[in-house]
Design a protein around this motif. Sequence first.
Motif, PDB file in Angstrom:
ATOM      1  N   CYS A 148      30.488  24.166  22.144  1.00 56.39           N
ATOM      2  CA  CYS A 148      30.906  23.729  20.816  1.00 56.39           C
ATOM      3  C   CYS A 148      29.767  23.937  19.829  1.00 56.39           C
ATOM      4  N   ALA A 149      30.089  24.464  18.658  1.00 55.77           N
ATOM      5  CA  ALA A 149      29.095  24.636  17.601  1.00 55.77           C
ATOM      6  C   ALA A 149      29.816  24.590  16.268  1.00 55.77           C
ATOM      7  N   GLY A 150      29.021  24.600  15.223  1.00 58.40           N
ATOM      8  CA  GLY A 150      29.623  24.634  13.901  1.00 58.40           C
ATOM      9  C   GLY A 150      28.916  23.733  12.930  1.00 58.40           C
ATOM     10  N   GLY A 151      28.849  24.204  11.722  1.00 58.71           N
ATOM     11  CA  GLY A 151      28.240  23.428  10.665  1.00 58.71           C
ATOM     12  C   GLY A 151      26.739  23.617  10.624  1.00 58.71           C
ATOM     13  N   THR A 152      26.221  23.857   9.427  1.00 61.37           N
ATOM     14  CA  THR A 152      24.776  23.860   9.264  1.00 61.37           C
ATOM     15  C   THR A 152      24.273  22.432   9.440  1.00 61.37           C
ATOM     16  N   ASN A 153      22.971  22.278   9.622  1.00 62.71           N
ATOM     17  CA  ASN A 153      22.422  20.929   9.746  1.00 62.71           C
ATOM     18  C   ASN A 153      22.747  20.112   8.495  1.00 62.71           C
ATOM     19  N   GLN A 154      23.260  18.923   8.718  1.00 64.14           N
ATOM     20  CA  GLN A 154      23.734  18.025   7.664  1.00 64.14           C
ATOM     21  C   GLN A 154      24.993  18.561   6.986  1.00 64.14           C
ATOM     22  N   GLY A 155      25.688  19.521   7.658  1.00 63.48           N
ATOM     23  CA  GLY A 155      26.904  20.096   7.086  1.00 63.48           C
ATOM     24  C   GLY A 155      28.144  19.323   7.494  1.00 63.48           C
ATOM     25  N   ALA A 156      29.258  20.066   7.750  1.00 66.23           N
ATOM     26  CA  ALA A 156      30.568  19.459   8.002  1.00 66.23           C
ATOM     27  C   ALA A 156      30.534  18.550   9.231  1.00 66.23           C
ATOM     28  N   PHE A 157      31.138  17.370   9.104  1.00 65.15           N
ATOM     29  CA  PHE A 157      31.198  16.394  10.191  1.00 65.15           C
ATOM     30  C   PHE A 157      32.599  16.257  10.768  1.00 65.15           C
ATOM     31  N   LYS A 158      33.567  16.100   9.877  1.00 70.97           N
ATOM     32  CA  LYS A 158      34.893  15.637  10.297  1.00 70.97           C
ATOM     33  C   LYS A 158      35.545  16.529  11.343  1.00 70.97           C
ATOM     34  N   PRO A 159      35.688  17.869  11.131  1.00 74.86           N
ATOM     35  CA  PRO A 159      36.387  18.689  12.137  1.00 74.86           C
ATOM     36  C   PRO A 159      35.655  18.729  13.483  1.00 74.86           C
ATOM     37  N   VAL A 160      34.311  18.715  13.455  1.00 75.25           N
ATOM     38  CA  VAL A 160      33.551  18.750  14.700  1.00 75.25           C
ATOM     39  C   VAL A 160      33.731  17.435  15.460  1.00 75.25           C
ATOM     40  N   ARG A 161      33.730  16.309  14.745  1.00 72.04           N
ATOM     41  CA  ARG A 161      33.928  15.009  15.406  1.00 72.04           C
ATOM     42  C   ARG A 161      35.303  14.939  16.063  1.00 72.04           C
ATOM     43  N   ALA A 162      36.321  15.477  15.383  1.00 73.16           N
ATOM     44  CA  ALA A 162      37.672  15.469  15.964  1.00 73.16           C
ATOM     45  C   ALA A 162      37.723  16.300  17.242  1.00 73.16           C
ATOM     46  N   ALA A 163      37.025  17.448  17.238  1.00 69.20           N
ATOM     47  CA  ALA A 163      37.000  18.298  18.440  1.00 69.20           C
ATOM     48  C   ALA A 163      36.259  17.606  19.571  1.00 69.20           C
ATOM     49  N   LEU A 164      35.158  16.948  19.261  1.00 72.09           N
ATOM     50  CA  LEU A 164      34.412  16.222  20.286  1.00 72.09           C
ATOM     51  C   LEU A 164      35.247  15.109  20.902  1.00 72.09           C
ATOM     52  N   ASP A 165      36.088  14.484  20.099  1.00 71.23           N
ATOM     53  CA  ASP A 165      36.964  13.437  20.613  1.00 71.23           C
ATOM     54  C   ASP A 165      37.927  14.012  21.650  1.00 71.23           C
ATOM     55  N   ASN A 166      38.471  15.198  21.374  1.00 71.24           N
ATOM     56  CA  ASN A 166      39.368  15.848  22.335  1.00 71.24           C
ATOM     57  C   ASN A 166      38.630  16.262  23.604  1.00 71.24           C
ATOM     58  N   LEU A 167      37.402  16.736  23.455  1.00 72.22           N
ATOM     59  CA  LEU A 167      36.630  17.108  24.636  1.00 72.22           C
ATOM     60  C   LEU A 167      36.337  15.879  25.503  1.00 72.22           C
ATOM     61  N   ARG A 168      36.122  14.739  24.858  1.00 74.23           N
ATOM     62  CA  ARG A 168      35.903  13.499  25.618  1.00 74.23           C
ATOM     63  C   ARG A 168      37.126  13.160  26.456  1.00 74.23           C
ATOM     64  N   ILE A 169      38.307  13.297  25.859  1.00 80.04           N
ATOM     65  CA  ILE A 169      39.539  12.987  26.592  1.00 80.04           C
ATOM     66  C   ILE A 169      39.669  13.900  27.804  1.00 80.04           C
ATOM     67  N   LEU A 208      19.541  23.117  20.100  1.00 76.85           N
ATOM     68  CA  LEU A 208      19.312  23.224  18.663  1.00 76.85           C
ATOM     69  C   LEU A 208      20.462  23.997  18.034  1.00 76.85           C
ATOM     70  N   ASN A 209      20.648  23.835  16.756  1.00 73.85           N
ATOM     71  CA  ASN A 209      21.748  24.486  16.049  1.00 73.85           C
ATOM     72  C   ASN A 209      21.553  26.004  16.035  1.00 73.85           C
ATOM     73  N   LEU A 210      22.566  26.727  16.494  1.00 77.13           N
ATOM     74  CA  LEU A 210      22.499  28.194  16.456  1.00 77.13           C
ATOM     75  C   LEU A 210      22.407  28.707  15.026  1.00 77.13           C
ATOM     76  N   GLN A 211      23.017  27.975  14.089  1.00 74.54           N
ATOM     77  CA  GLN A 211      23.052  28.397  12.686  1.00 74.54           C
ATOM     78  C   GLN A 211      22.645  27.215  11.814  1.00 74.54           C
ATOM     79  N   ALA A 212      21.365  26.895  11.882  1.00 77.34           N
ATOM     80  CA  ALA A 212      20.862  25.770  11.088  1.00 77.34           C
ATOM     81  C   ALA A 212      21.029  26.033   9.599  1.00 77.34           C
ATOM     82  N   ARG A 213      20.997  27.333   9.233  1.00 74.83           N
ATOM     83  CA  ARG A 213      21.300  27.740   7.852  1.00 74.83           C
ATOM     84  C   ARG A 213      22.454  28.725   7.896  1.00 74.83           C
ATOM     85  N   ILE A 214      23.211  28.777   6.837  1.00 78.67           N
ATOM     86  CA  ILE A 214      24.420  29.612   6.830  1.00 78.67           C
ATOM     87  C   ILE A 214      24.082  31.094   6.927  1.00 78.67           C
ATOM     88  N   ASP A 215      22.857  31.473   6.531  1.00 82.50           N
ATOM     89  CA  ASP A 215      22.476  32.890   6.516  1.00 82.50           C
ATOM     90  C   ASP A 215      21.589  33.274   7.687  1.00 82.50           C
TER      91      ASP A 215
END
Length: 565
Positions: A148-169, A208-215
């Motif tokens: 699982c990855a996605g979002g720059t550091n301090q970036g999007a939270f909501k969609p990643v949190r929802a995916a993590l919830d499904n992975l927990r299940i 560590l984040n694969l894409q800490a910055r978008i570029d």
Amino acid sequence: MERRRNLSVDIGSQNTRAWLFEQREEGFALVCSAAAETTAASGQDLRSGVTRALEELQEKSGLRLLDRQQALIRGEEGVGTCGLSLSAGKPIRTVLVGVSDSYSLAALRRLVSLFYTDLSLEIDLQDDLNATAQLEKIINANADLFVCAGGTNQGAFKPVRAALDNLRIVYQSLPRLIRPQIVYAGNEALTEYAREELDAGEDFHPALNLQARIDAEFLPAGWPAMLGAFRRLRRQQLTGLAELEREWETEALPSAFAASRIVRLIDRMNPTGKGAMALDVGCNSTIVLAARGDEFIGAISHPPISGLVGKETSRYCALPIDAQTAAVYMLNKKLHPAFLPATLEDLAIEQAWTRVRLQYALRRTRELFPWFGYDPELGLLDPYEPVLLSGESLVRVPSSQQKLLMALDGLRPHGITTFALDNDQLLAALGSLAAKEPLLPVQLIDAGAFSNLGTVICADAPERSAKRVLTLEIDRGEGARETLDARKGEIKRVETTPFKPTRIYLSPGELTDVGMGLPGLGGWVTVPDSEVGAVIDARGRPLELPDEMNKRSEAFYNWLWGLGG
């Protein structure tokens, strides 16, 4: 001086190989190598195959490596450092979860490309799937690894949190004999949340984040976590692996990842700055590894067997063999990977298929790494120095000329390229020891562990067949200089001399490109001695093959004859 010994073992899908190295006054050296059939099928203990390989190694070296209980003798009387690499086992069923296809998912595909994965599902969090539909897809994927990855550091939270919830299940609720592993390489602000939410203990591998910055994308940030997940899965899947690691005080590396260490090392040792490439064509897979400075590219491919592939294989046969016959041979080979060619027709199909596998692997690498300089029609556009050839399907070929011609037809390089050969298939062996004995691979490479196969000068010109495209003036340092013409459509060989390089002056035609910067530009090239010599490939790019089967066969024989084969 005490002679310290080092052992490396690579457990492949068909063969388990062992190499013994020894430190001598002049540096580390390869003592010998041995191989045995791998015993990693369901219910088998892979240590049986390892023991047989070590018994063979013991017999060949004349050194006692195993005690009476068939355990490896360690310490001063036996082996010091041990390296272990692994490509055995079924591809790891993998689910990728990312916030978008063009960023997260593309980076994740590149991340997992060295770890023998089989992508069973990709979840794009920008799709309109609701949480229930997403969960259903994840459950049906029946995966062993979630990345699982996605979002720059301090970036999007909501969609990643929802995916993590499904992975927990999935992780907590579904009964599985082998526990799935979860790698998280996204927004670092969510790492601790992911750890607590998943509650997966040692089955959770933060990176560590694969894409800490978008570029910016930095794949090495995810490698330690992927190595941890790979090892935990293989210990559950392969009987005897955990015990072997414990006895030898080492941890297994994926064979392709181990080999990548050496490609990156060769690039750092290379004064030309042209980068280094390795191509490993094994029984079941083809590995492409390329490094230049901070840039690294690596991919494993498994070419499909289809009517189209059979037709393409038929086109590259040195004998007139139809597509159906080629496809039947390839299907039999897939069912029985250890099968060796029994006839000249079998050998022609095997070598043609190797050419097609190389082309397929390079196309697949380009799909994963869009900046990789390869074009399906024109061939390998970026220069690499050297290109290292390895793997059963290349090393086992009868003659050096055939090996080089197969590589030329598969890669179709431009400019000037040096091909080297890994006769002892050392890439993974050196890579698995590199972290513990850093001098060992350096000294082996400097001592000529990889043989020089040949230097290829591609003379590419939009001229008609048989027209002169290049004139060469050959200076071997003694006697009169020799002059040679190369014409469109042919391959010519210049013999090199031992102990001293051969100098060649290139005088290309006005439209001929020999890799000097512009068409028509020439100059002096210094060529080291090699098994085949200096080769002028004036067939042009794209490589044009005659339409008629018998004429194609004649062309391949003429090209091989031009190489001295």
